[in-house]
Enzyme design. Structure first.
Site, PDB file in Angstrom:
ATOM      1  N   SER A 136       0.815  -1.216   0.000  1.00 48.37           N
ATOM      2  CA  SER A 136       0.000   0.000   0.000  1.00 48.37           C
ATOM      3  C   SER A 136       0.846   1.261   0.000  1.00 48.37           C
ATOM      4  O   SER A 136       0.575   2.210  -0.744  1.00 48.37           O
ATOM      5  CB  SER A 136      -0.928  -0.001   1.216  1.00 48.37           C
ATOM      6  N   ASP A 156       8.246  -5.637  -7.033  1.00 52.71           N
ATOM      7  CA  ASP A 156       7.484  -6.358  -6.017  1.00 52.71           C
ATOM      8  C   ASP A 156       7.648  -7.849  -6.248  1.00 52.71           C
ATOM      9  O   ASP A 156       7.460  -8.334  -7.371  1.00 52.71           O
ATOM     10  CB  ASP A 156       6.002  -5.980  -6.072  1.00 52.71           C
ATOM     11  N   PHE A 157       8.004  -8.564  -5.201  1.00 54.51           N
ATOM     12  CA  PHE A 157       8.206 -10.007  -5.323  1.00 54.51           C
ATOM     13  C   PHE A 157       7.789 -10.666  -4.022  1.00 54.51           C
ATOM     14  O   PHE A 157       8.202 -10.239  -2.947  1.00 54.51           O
ATOM     15  CB  PHE A 157       9.669 -10.327  -5.609  1.00 54.51           C
ATOM     16  N   ILE A 179      -7.797  -6.689   4.142  1.00 55.70           N
ATOM     17  CA  ILE A 179      -8.964  -6.957   3.284  1.00 55.70           C
ATOM     18  C   ILE A 179      -9.561  -8.332   3.551  1.00 55.70           C
ATOM     19  O   ILE A 179     -10.754  -8.438   3.902  1.00 55.70           O
ATOM     20  CB  ILE A 179      -8.601  -6.773   1.797  1.00 55.70           C
ATOM     21  N   TYR A 245      12.579  -9.361  -7.439  1.00 55.37           N
ATOM     22  CA  TYR A 245      13.139  -9.109  -6.108  1.00 55.37           C
ATOM     23  C   TYR A 245      14.274  -8.112  -6.233  1.00 55.37           C
ATOM     24  O   TYR A 245      15.232  -8.333  -6.972  1.00 55.37           O
ATOM     25  CB  TYR A 245      13.657 -10.419  -5.512  1.00 55.37           C
ATOM     26  N   ARG A 280       6.444 -14.400  11.593  1.00 54.85           N
ATOM     27  CA  ARG A 280       7.587 -15.046  12.246  1.00 54.85           C
ATOM     28  C   ARG A 280       7.225 -16.488  12.593  1.00 54.85           C
ATOM     29  O   ARG A 280       6.081 -16.789  12.951  1.00 54.85           O
ATOM     30  CB  ARG A 280       7.941 -14.269  13.512  1.00 54.85           C
ATOM     31  N   LEU A 317      -5.827 -12.784  17.660  1.00 52.34           N
ATOM     32  CA  LEU A 317      -7.181 -12.683  18.209  1.00 52.34           C
ATOM     33  C   LEU A 317      -8.222 -12.453  17.125  1.00 52.34           C
ATOM     34  O   LEU A 317      -9.348 -12.961  17.221  1.00 52.34           O
ATOM     35  CB  LEU A 317      -7.234 -11.568  19.248  1.00 52.34           C
ATOM     36  N   ARG A 407       5.779 -10.485  13.572  1.00 52.29           N
ATOM     37  CA  ARG A 407       6.212 -10.367  12.188  1.00 52.29           C
ATOM     38  C   ARG A 407       7.623  -9.786  12.142  1.00 52.29           C
ATOM     39  O   ARG A 407       8.018  -9.006  13.008  1.00 52.29           O
ATOM     40  CB  ARG A 407       5.236  -9.471  11.403  1.00 52.29           C
ATOM     41  N   HIS A 586     -29.310   9.781  18.523  1.00 53.77           N
ATOM     42  CA  HIS A 586     -29.992   8.719  19.264  1.00 53.77           C
ATOM     43  C   HIS A 586     -30.845   7.873  18.324  1.00 53.77           C
ATOM     44  O   HIS A 586     -31.498   8.415  17.434  1.00 53.77           O
ATOM     45  CB  HIS A 586     -30.880   9.336  20.350  1.00 53.77           C
TER      46      HIS A 586
END
EC number: 1.8.1.9
Length: 613
Positions: A136, A156-157, A179, A245, A280, A317, A407, A586
């Protein structure tokens, strides 16, 4: 003859001037003065006086000089006597910075250093900006830079997970984060809504089944459309995209390696690191062979079945919440506390609500071994775990083990050491200035890899856009990392902005803060008669600053929607008096913040008997 293009800094100009062509004018041996442009500037050792020609042949400051400057055209230094120090002799120069330390010979061009020590003049680079990472933040920066007609490359790889999962352009948020997480959270909310609907007159069969394969197919279809949309957007803005990469191999140079191993070398004036993070692993027997991470979960081709979630992060969570919400047997193994870094009062309330809704917690244990009992989809696994405060060990069987223990920044294998970019050796995070600049002036970084910054998609997007505007649009607006709102999409959603109660006490002192709080009961939940006095609102005020609100916290439905507007108010300096003078809408959940009157210090009753208190 002109030397290569370069950047030359003049202290008197309060900025930098691009030198497209440099001409020697040996009139004053001691300064870099040229008529009508700048006052005398002391000349660095062995760098001759220069006259400049700017971009597109524009002469700075007057007309373009001839390549041979006759002595009659030379203008003496305006200071009498000359205030500039005499140049050092060739014998006094040191070994380093060799590009700028050639002997000064009158009437002869000298090699001047280009910006950041590169041998390449800026005009000879392949790109103005190369961005490593198509998430992003990187995409936002790329599109913004392209608005200023800059030549931009995005690399981007996706390195496949141990189970082989990979995805398209867009980064973590789009593919394996915000997402799909929010969509699967919605699937769980719909399950609860089906149960509630009976009380609203809907005739729903007693047994309602969830189809995992249908859900993942729909979610992945939407993600695929986003991947395609990003590629189209880059193409429309003439941003070059390569699925490769990126790794630094030298100053201003990078090698891009695609999935077939083919390499290309590119150069750029500037670089932006936006590589993000990856889950991780525990480093125990069987973790990479048999466990999955959030990178695998959202495209898992089969229902995970009975699931052990290892970790207490928001990722752990949230995943545990929606898995339980679609009817699965879920256990969460926690090493210490829930939601480290968040307000612990709110975190504990989240945990209590999850337990009340059937999610089991194993506290103060960590896995030590994962074994496969039976192969299959999902198969069966045996988990051995060790207590964190005793010698006790336990075992359990599960169909799936989901690791969500944190991570790691993707910064250790992109050649940063080659160009001298400093990172935190323990965390892999990159320290930057308040303008997202690393210690190497032409290299910037944004997003989750920054040291001491929030790991949130909107933060990366904002930082990327503002960085491009500063670099190419003349802006001086910096990303504001204070009072950033966020939401944890657990079954009982948690929205917050500003300081936690712990941080507020640490910053201002307990005697200098006031905490106003209350439970509340959403009207929609009263008819099915569920979860009374589970939703909770809290604000933290600084007593020394007109009761300015420094922390905002809410547990309840649509917490993100509630929090967003209050975040804007906090940035504008919201006070408790202003909240009190605001008339609420309300009956909605957010109106509770206009009627908060009980302080924690008072110990007063905060239970609610109905939607109107």
């Amino acid at each position: 003859m002109p030397v290569d293009d370069c950047w030359l800094y003049f202290p008197a100009s309060r900025g930098r001037t691009f030198v497209q062509t440099v001409w020697v004018a040996p009139t004053c041996p001691n300064c870099c003065w040229f008529p009508g442009f700048l006052p005398p500037v002391p000349r660095p050792p062995h760098v001759p006086r220069v006259l400049l020609r700017g971009p597109r042949g524009a002469v700075l400051p007057a007309s373009r000089p001839s390549k041979t400057l006759p002595s009659s055209s030379q203008t003496p230094c305006p200071t009498d006597p000359c205030i500039c120090p005499p140049p050092s002799t060739p014998d006094s120069r040191q070994e380093k910075n060799t590009q700028s330390e050639l002997p000064n010979k009158k009437g002869q061009l000298q090699k001047l250093p280009t910006m950041n020590g590169s041998k390449d003049p800026p005009g000879s680079y392949d790109f103005d900006l190369i961005i490593i990472g198509g998430g992003s933040g990187g995409l936002a920066a790329a599109k913004e830079a392209a608005k200023f007609d800059k030549k931009v490359l995005v690399l981007d790889f996706v390195t496949p997970t141990p189970l082989g999962t990979r995805w398209g352009l867009g980064g973590t948020c789009v593919n394996v984060g915000c997402i799909p997480k929010k969509l699967m959270h919605q699937a769980a909310l719909l399950g609860q809504a089906l149960k509630d609907s009976r009380n609203y007159g809907w005739k729903v069969e007693d047994t309602v089944k969830h189809d995992w394969e249908k859900m993942t197919e729909s979610v992945q279809s939407h993600i695929g459309s986003l991947n395609w949309g990003y590629r189209v957007a880059l193409r429309e803005k003439k941003v070059v995209y390569e699925n490769a990469y990126g790794r630094f191999i030298g100053p201003h140079r990078i090698v891009a390696t695609n999935n077939k191993g083919k390499e290309k070398i590119y150069s750029a004036e500037r670089f932006l690191i936006a590589t993000g993070e990856r889950p991780r692993y525990l480093g125990i027997p069987g973790d990479k062979e048999y466990c999955i991470s959030s990178d695998d979960l959202f495209s898992l081709p089969y229902c995970p079945g009975k699931t052990l979630v290892v970790g207490a992060s928001y990722v752990a969570l949230e995943c545990a919440g929606f898995l339980a919400g679609i009817g699965l047997d879920v256990t969460v193994m926690v090493r210490s506390i829930l939601l480290r870094g968040f307000d612990q009062d709110m975190a504990n309330k989240i945990g209590e609500h999850m337990e009340e809704h059937g999610i089991k917690f194993i506290r103060q244990f960590v896995p030590t071994k994962i074994e496969q009992i039976e192969a299959g989809t999902p198969g069966r696994l045996r988990v051995t775990a060790q207590s964190t405060n005793s010698e006790e060990t336990i075992e359990g069987e599960f169909n799936t083990v989901l690791l969500a223990v944190g991570r790691d920044s993707c910064t250790r294998t992109i050649g940063l050491e080659t160009v001298g970019v400093k990172i935190n050796e323990k965390t892999g995070k990159i320290p930057v200035t308040d303008e997202e600049q690393t210690n190497v002036p032409y290299i910037y970084a944004i997003g989750d890899i920054l040291e001491g910054k929030l790991e949130l998609t909107p933060v990366a997007i904002q930082a990327g856009r503002l960085l491009a505007q500063r670099l190419y649009g003349g802006s001086n607006v910096k990303c504001d990392y204070d009072n950033v709102p966020t939401t944890v999409f657990t079954p009982l959603e948690y929205g917050c902005c500003g300081l936690s109660e712990e941080k507020a006490v640490e910053k201002f002192g307990e005697e200098n803060i006031e905490v106003y709080h209350s439970f509340f009961w959403p009207l929609e939940w009263t008819v099915p008669s569920r979860d009374n006095n589970k939703c909770y609102a809290k604000i933290i005020c600084n007593l020394k600053d007109d009761e300015r609100v420094v922390g905002f916290h809410v547990l309840g439905p649509n917490a993100g929607e509630v929090t967003q507007g209050f975040a804007a108010a906090l940035k504008c300096g919201l006070t408790k008096q202003q909240l009190d003078s605001t008339i609420g809408i309300h009956p909605v959940c957010a109106e509770i913040f206009t009627t908060l009157s009980v302080t924690k210090r008072s110990g007063g009753d905060i239970l609610q008997s109905g939607c109107u208190g």
